[in-house]
Structure formats: C-alpha cells, structure tokens
Enzyme design. Structure first.
Site, PDB file in Angstrom:
ATOM      1  N   LYS A 290     -31.357  42.788 -20.143  1.00  0.00           N
ATOM      2  CA  LYS A 290     -30.748  41.483 -19.906  1.00  0.00           C
ATOM      3  C   LYS A 290     -30.799  40.661 -21.195  1.00  0.00           C
ATOM      4  O   LYS A 290     -31.827  40.613 -21.860  1.00  0.00           O
ATOM      5  CB  LYS A 290     -31.494  40.778 -18.767  1.00  0.00           C
ATOM      6  CG  LYS A 290     -30.739  39.634 -18.170  1.00  0.00           C
ATOM      7  CD  LYS A 290     -31.253  39.257 -16.792  1.00  0.00           C
ATOM      8  CE  LYS A 290     -30.501  38.036 -16.297  1.00  0.00           C
ATOM      9  NZ  LYS A 290     -30.758  37.741 -14.899  1.00  0.00           N
ATOM     10  N   GLU A 375     -32.284  34.753   1.683  1.00  0.00           N
ATOM     11  CA  GLU A 375     -32.385  33.431   2.304  1.00  0.00           C
ATOM     12  C   GLU A 375     -32.663  33.499   3.806  1.00  0.00           C
ATOM     13  O   GLU A 375     -33.532  32.766   4.308  1.00  0.00           O
ATOM     14  CB  GLU A 375     -31.129  32.602   2.017  1.00  0.00           C
ATOM     15  CG  GLU A 375     -30.972  32.185   0.550  1.00  0.00           C
ATOM     16  CD  GLU A 375     -30.334  33.254  -0.332  1.00  0.00           C
ATOM     17  OE1 GLU A 375     -29.973  34.322   0.193  1.00  0.00           O
ATOM     18  OE2 GLU A 375     -30.191  33.020  -1.559  1.00  0.00           O
ATOM     19  N   ARG A 403     -26.458  30.983   4.229  1.00  0.00           N
ATOM     20  CA  ARG A 403     -26.821  32.318   4.723  1.00  0.00           C
ATOM     21  C   ARG A 403     -27.860  32.259   5.848  1.00  0.00           C
ATOM     22  O   ARG A 403     -28.019  33.213   6.584  1.00  0.00           O
ATOM     23  CB  ARG A 403     -27.418  33.143   3.581  1.00  0.00           C
ATOM     24  CG  ARG A 403     -26.427  33.525   2.538  1.00  0.00           C
ATOM     25  CD  ARG A 403     -26.271  35.024   2.502  1.00  0.00           C
ATOM     26  NE  ARG A 403     -25.105  35.394   1.753  1.00  0.00           N
ATOM     27  CZ  ARG A 403     -25.094  36.235   0.730  1.00  0.00           C
ATOM     28  NH1 ARG A 403     -26.222  36.788   0.345  1.00  0.00           N
ATOM     29  NH2 ARG A 403     -23.980  36.535   0.113  1.00  0.00           N
TER      30      ARG A 403
HETATM   31  C1  LIG Z   1     -26.989  34.359  -1.914  1.00  0.00           C
HETATM   32  C2  LIG Z   1     -27.359  34.008  -3.320  1.00  0.00           C
HETATM   33  N1  LIG Z   1     -28.601  33.558  -3.596  1.00  0.00           N
HETATM   34  C3  LIG Z   1     -28.933  33.221  -4.850  1.00  0.00           C
HETATM   35  C4  LIG Z   1     -28.041  33.347  -5.865  1.00  0.00           C
HETATM   36  C5  LIG Z   1     -28.405  32.880  -7.275  1.00  0.00           C
HETATM   37  N2  LIG Z   1     -28.417  34.019  -8.213  1.00  0.00           N
HETATM   38  C6  LIG Z   1     -27.382  34.259  -9.032  1.00  0.00           C
HETATM   39  S1  LIG Z   1     -27.621  35.597  -9.971  1.00  0.00           S
HETATM   40  C7  LIG Z   1     -29.154  35.842  -9.332  1.00  0.00           C
HETATM   41  C8  LIG Z   1     -29.989  36.977  -9.825  1.00  0.00           C
HETATM   42  C9  LIG Z   1     -29.250  38.248  -9.733  1.00  0.00           C
HETATM   43  O1  LIG Z   1     -30.007  39.262 -10.295  1.00  0.00           O
HETATM   44  P1  LIG Z   1     -29.316  40.638 -10.593  1.00  0.00           P
HETATM   45  O2  LIG Z   1     -28.447  41.016  -9.447  1.00  0.00           O
HETATM   46  O3  LIG Z   1     -30.374  41.605 -10.956  1.00  0.00           O
HETATM   47  O4  LIG Z   1     -28.357  40.352 -11.803  1.00  0.00           O
HETATM   48  P2  LIG Z   1     -28.738  40.046 -13.334  1.00  0.00           P
HETATM   49  O5  LIG Z   1     -28.421  38.608 -13.534  1.00  0.00           O
HETATM   50  O6  LIG Z   1     -30.169  40.351 -13.543  1.00  0.00           O
HETATM   51  O7  LIG Z   1     -27.854  40.914 -14.120  1.00  0.00           O
HETATM   52  C10 LIG Z   1     -29.458  34.888  -8.380  1.00  0.00           C
HETATM   53  C11 LIG Z   1     -30.720  34.797  -7.632  1.00  0.00           C
HETATM   54  C12 LIG Z   1     -26.751  33.811  -5.543  1.00  0.00           C
HETATM   55  N3  LIG Z   1     -25.787  33.925  -6.456  1.00  0.00           N
HETATM   56  N4  LIG Z   1     -26.443  34.145  -4.278  1.00  0.00           N
END
Ligand SMILES: Cc1ncc(C[n+]2csc(CCOP(=O)(O)OP(=O)(O)O)c2C)c(N)n1
Length: 637
Positions: A290, A375, A403
């Site tokens: 990342k 959630e 959600r």
């Molecule tokens: C339902 C929901 N909850 C929280 C989020 C906020 N959110 C956006 S990206 C993320 C982390 C995602 O991690 P990952 O899938 O591993 O992707 P990375 O950014 O590490 O590439 C979160 C918690 C969201 N987009 N949707």
C-alpha cells in the site's frame, strides 16, 4: 508510451513488459500530483498500478467486466480507460468521480464506494450473462459474453457481504475470478482471523504450524507417542498437499492461485493469462504494498489512505492544522468518560482513525474493538454487550451505518438496549460524492421506536449529548458532521439539558426557524441579517429529532404562524417532516411551514460549501428562503 496517448486499454496491450513498467511509473507520478491537489485515496491507488495494467493487458474491458471493490483504487483504471483528460477534475464538483460509476464510462462495470459488494455484483453479472445467452434474451447489455472479475482488498474481505458472495460463488461454480489484493492493510492494519490466515499464507507458516501442532499432540499420547510420530512423518508429504495455501477458499469450492507479487507485471500477466479461461471460480491472491512508490505513503499508508491536499516534497498536509474535528472532540470526550466508567466500551468498524478513537484505544485497549468492515456485526455485537449491562458506543459514519439498519431495529431498539450510536460524517460530506453523503440517517432512524436521536450544534453540545446518551437507559444516536468543529460561541460552557429539550437562541415574532445540528449557527446568522431588515425571527436549536420538544414547537408555531425547519438530511422523512407531522396533528389555524433540506435526489460530489449553497442550507440560502417565505402571506389550511 506517454499516458496521454493511452486512449483505451487496447493501447496498453500493445506495450512490452519494459514499456509497461515505465508506464506504471508515469501513472504513479500523475496520481501523486493530482491527489496532492484534489485530495483522494492515494495509498490504495499507488498499490494497484501494476495490477490494473496487468488486468487490462490480459482481459478485454468492456467485454470482460472488472468490478472494483470500494472503487477507491480505480484511478489507474480511469486513466487508461479514456479519462486522462478529465483526471484533473477528479472528486471536484461536476468532475469525474473518485469511484467507478456506471454512467461515467463503459469500462466501469459497476458503481461502488461502500465496500465488499464486488463479489456479489460480479456473480450477478455472470448469472445475467448466462441467462441472456441461454434464453437468447434480447435488448440486453451483454452483446458479447465475457469474463467477470471482482477485485477486492483484504480489508473489504472482512465484511459478511464478501463471505456471502463467496459462499454463493462456491455453489454456483461459475467462472468468476476474484482478485484478492492483499496489502495487509484496511485503512489501518487489517484485523480479524481471516487477515491472520492470509498472513500465515504469506509467511508460509500454515503448514509448519500444522506440523508442529500435530507432533505435539501425538507426542502427548503416552507410550504410543514415538511410533505414531514416525507414521506422521511418513505421511508428511500427503499432509502437505492438504495444507497448501488457500485451502480455506478451496474448501469453499473456489480454486486458489497464489500468493503472487502484485508489482511484478510480467508475473501478473502470466498468472492472469493462465487462469483466464478457467471455467470454475478462481481466486488469485496478489500481494501489494500500500502506498508504493512514494516514500511518505509507503511509510504511513494509513494517513495516506484518504488525504486532503498535501505538499509532495514533504508529505505534509496543506489543510488547516489547527482545525479540530467533531470526530476528535468525540474521541477525546469518550476517552475522558471511559476513565470514570469502566462499563464503557468503544466499537469501530475499520474506522478507528476516522472516528477519532485512536486515543481511546491507546488508553483502554481492552475496551476497544475494531471489528473490521462489518457494520451490521458491530451493531449486534454492541447489543450483546449492552444486554449484559455494559455501555457500548458504536462509532460509525452515517453512510456506513445504513448497513446496520435491521440490526438497529431488531437487535437494539426492539430490546431497548442502551447502545449509543455515534454517527460521524452526518450530512454532506463533500468530494467522496453520492455513495458517501450522510444525508439519510435522520430518516432511517427517526421512525424507530425507543430510539432517541439528537444532533449537537457545536463542540460543547456534542460532549453534553454524549454524557446524556450514556446516562440514558435506552438506545440513542448522536449525529454530527464531517469537518471542523463549530466552537460554542454562545454559552461558552457546557450546560446540562434533558432529553427532548430544545433551546431558544433568539426570539422574534415574525417567523420561527427551527434548526437541527450543524445548521443551527447558519440559521442564527440568517436571523441576525433578517433583523437588520426589520424581520424578527425566533431561532430554535432543536437538539432532538426524537423526541421533539413539542411544547416549545407548539408555542412558537402558535405565536409566529410561520415555521421554517432546516436540516442537512433528506427532506423526505427528515426532521422537518417530524415537525410537520406533529403540527399537523395539532390543528393550528393559519400556519405555514417550509422545510429546508435535501430534495429527492442523490447529492453529487463537490465541496461541502458548494453543495450547501446548492441546497440553500448555508446562511445565505436560509436568509433568502426566510425572506421569500416572510413576504408571502400565511395561508389558511
Ligand atoms: C461499508 C463500508 N465501510 C467502510 C468503508 C470505508 N473504507 C474505505 S476503504 C476501507 C479499507 C479497505 O481496505 P482494503 O479493501 O484492504 O483496500 P486497501 O485500501 O487496503 O487497498 C474502508 C474501511 C467503506 N468504503 N464501506
């Protein structure tokens, strides 16, 4: 080939591996530069440059369909699918979105923003493809059937929704391709048993651990120990086969490939080429870093997950450093309260930093839970905790709490459990756009029996409401906005109030403004301007959406006959709607009511200021609405 010459993925296919590598570097520079100006999801995008190039190299979008989970990592995809020219408008008002959008490009197979939808959506696309073919359904979108891919991060994989999709995929046995982009990070470090399992795959620790545990177990059996161990040694090779990485997915009926280096374009192309024609569900486990390629985001991927404008040379933020957010006030207040009450528990769904709970976790690690992007689970988990007499506070953004709707009704409110919902980012959030605007929560909470719903006008009121909620023996929700906190300019001190008690901030007899939450101060500002023009307005800080301060509302409505309600929420089912329902039931003659809020449409992307202006809920808009409203005569019902 320079990025500006890449008009479509076909241009990527013509490049050699060395040229693809150069292109990856150029794309990184463009992304860093643009995000440093517009803000956005930097670290996630820097980690997926090679992966995206390889996918577009091997697959044939838009015939093949790529569904990006969350979609926050889709900048490279956008840049090489005809949106280079518009890239400078990303996340801006009327610009291109920071997430995939069906109506932005044929290459955006499915709109995303909330996490963990990709597997279900991709599976639906596959089934539609096959039904269309089988029954020769006309006028469909599938002119030529292609492959369908879900690209999902290890963070997004922690959600129940992703597991539901996998569960179904294992049953349907179609040719779904899941690309698991594993960087061991959600926004902060990824959590949960699955994350630990993926990590064991990476370290090759899975088989070693099994071997050790089996030996220890067998040696624990008296006398038989040594010979049995020998048999086990002989069987080692057979056992090894059983403990190949990814056995968890294999057992679900999904072929596992990997783990592979997600920055090695050649390897990625080879691997995707090999599995491209698989007829069974396949998961390709790709390891990425990342924030790759920019020292500050590599070192601190959490801060650079989603950022505002920053200085490229130093990585330092260009936002107002002194600004204190509502989230920070909430986090600090909760931590202070937790010091006095050991029953207090804080729960976050993968948003520890965003919801201001770092300080809580630091001070009370045993009373803090990050449950992952889960959630609905967070809500029911809190209900279980509350059922045993502890006091859980669930901090979730308004848009993501959507959600947990059924869980709020069924698990919390029906059982009158004292769970506190700290609803961050309520109202207009800005550049993240329609998937993230927190404009529905008043409407989706107000009609739930037993629930108290409140919104502070400023920092002190937020603290007071938190205290009130924690003393209240029932479920409650506090909604507060994204951004800089409004310091209390009125009382300057924390004054206690009871549930259901509003506050009169200004008295006048020409009309009454009833505002809730962050629009209270703009309403007050509008009333002060009106006063200079001889129009005397009362201003009520409603504080509570539920229960309403009926007594005060009735008194003011009877006195002034003209009521304007203001909220940063949908008009449908919102706060004004609550006031209207109540006054309608009271049958007051010659009353006139106007509701200011968001009309029946999704709120587009743009700065909070632009959008508040658009909907007439900033000071100027409220002032204009009041003037127009006052100049029309009150009508008889
Ligand atoms: C339902 C929901 N909850 C929280 C989020 C906020 N959110 C956006 S990206 C993320 C982390 C995602 O991690 P990952 O899938 O591993 O992707 P990375 O950014 O590490 O590439 C979160 C918690 C969201 N987009 N949707």
């Amino acid at each position: 080939m320079p990025v500006e010459n890449i008009k479509s993925p076909a241009d990527v296919k013509s490049l050699s591996p060395a040229e693809l590598k150069d292109l990856a570097e150029e794309l990184r520079e463009i992304i860093i530069e643009r995000v440093s100006i517009n803000g956005g999801h930097l670290a996630s995008n820097l980690g997926t440059v090679e992966l995206t190039l390889a996918l577009h190299y091997v697959f044939n979008s838009p015939v093949d369909k790529i569904v990006w989970d969350v979609g926050h990592q889709s900048y490279t995809h956008k840049l090489i699918t005809g949106r280079y020219e518009k890239f400078e408008t990303i996340r801006k008002y009327k610009g291109i979105s920071g997430f995939p959008k069906i109506d932005e490009s044929v290459h955006d197979a499915f709109g995303t923003g909330h996490s963990s939808t990709s597997i279900s959506a991709a599976l639906g696309i596959i089934e539609a493809r096959d039904l269309i073919k089988k029954f020769k359904i006309q006028n469909s979108k599938f002119k030529i059937p292609g492959k369908v891919l879900a690209v999902i991060g290890d963070g997004a994989m922690t959600s129940g929704l992703a597991f539901e999709g996998l569960n179904h995929a294992g049953q349907l046995k179609k040719d779904l391709i899941v690309v698991l982009n594993d960087n061991e990070m959600s926004i902060s470090k990824n959590v949960g048993a699955l994350a630990a399992y993926l990590n064991r795959i990476l370290t090759g620790d899975l088989y070693q651990r099994f071997k050790k545990q089996t030996r220890a177990f067998l040696e624990g059996i008296p006398k038989l120990g040594t010979p049995v161990t020998k048999i086990a040694q002989k069987a080692e090779e057979t056992l090894k086969g059983l403990f190949l990485p990814g056995i968890l997915f294999e057992e679900l009926g999904i072929n596992y490939v990997g783990p592979i280096d997600g920055h090695d374009i050649k390897l990625l192309i080879e691997t995707f080429g090999n599995i491209k024609n698989s007829t069974e569900p396949t998961l390709v486990h790709v390891i990425t870093k990342k924030g790759k390629g920019y020292e500050f985001s590599e070192k601190n991927p959490c801060i650079f997950h989603g950022v505002g404008p920053f200085e490229i040379e130093t990585g330092s933020s260009l936002s107002d450093a002194a600004a204190v957010s509502y989230s920070a006030i909430f986090g600090r207040a909760l931590t202070e309260l937790a010091a006095e009450d050991e029953r207090l528990i804080a729960i976050s769904a993968a948003m520890r930093e965003g919801t201001g709970l770092e300080c809580f976790e630091k001070r009370f690690p045993d009373r803090f839970y990050d449950v992952g992007i889960a959630e609905p689970h967070a809500v029911t988990f809190a209900a279980g905790i509350a059922a045993q007499g502890l006091r859980p506070v669930v901090a979730i953004y308004s848009t993501f709490l959507q959600r947990g709707y059924d869980e709020i009704i069924h698990d919390v409110c029906l059982q009158k459990l004292p769970v506190v919902f700290a609803i961050d980012r309520a109202g207009i959030v800005g550049e993240d756009g329609p998937t993230h605007q927190g404009v529905f929560d008043i409407s989706y909470l107000r009609h739930i029996p037993n629930l108290t719903v409140m919104a502070p006008k400023d920092d002190l009121e937020l603290k007071a409401m938190l205290e009130l909620a924690l003393k209240h023996n029932g479920p409650s929700a506090i909604r507060y906005p994204r951004g800089k906190v409004q310091p209390s300019g009125i009382s300057g001190q924390l004054s206690a109030f009871d549930i259901g008690k509003a506050e009169i901030l200004k008295e006048g007899f020409d009309l009454t403004l009833i505002a809730i939450g962050n629009v209270v101060y703009p309403a007050l500002g509008a009333a002060e301007r009106l006063e200079k023009e001889g129009i005397k307005a009362s201003v009520i800080n409603a504080r509570f959406i539920k229960p309403l301060d009926k007594e005060l509302i009735l008194k003011m409505a009877s006195k002034t006959k003209r009521i304007i309600t203001i909220e940063e929420n949908m008009i449908a089912g919102g706060f004004g709607s609550a006031v209207l329902e109540y006054l309608n039931s009271m049958d007051i003659p010659e009353i006139k009511i106007k509701i200011l809020g968001i009309p029946d449409e999704f709120v587009e992307q743009g700065s909070q200021a632009i959008l508040r202006k658009k909907y007439g809920i900033d000071e100027e808009g409220i002032y204009q609405a009041c003037k127009a409203f006052f100049s029309t005569p009150a009508t008889v019902r």
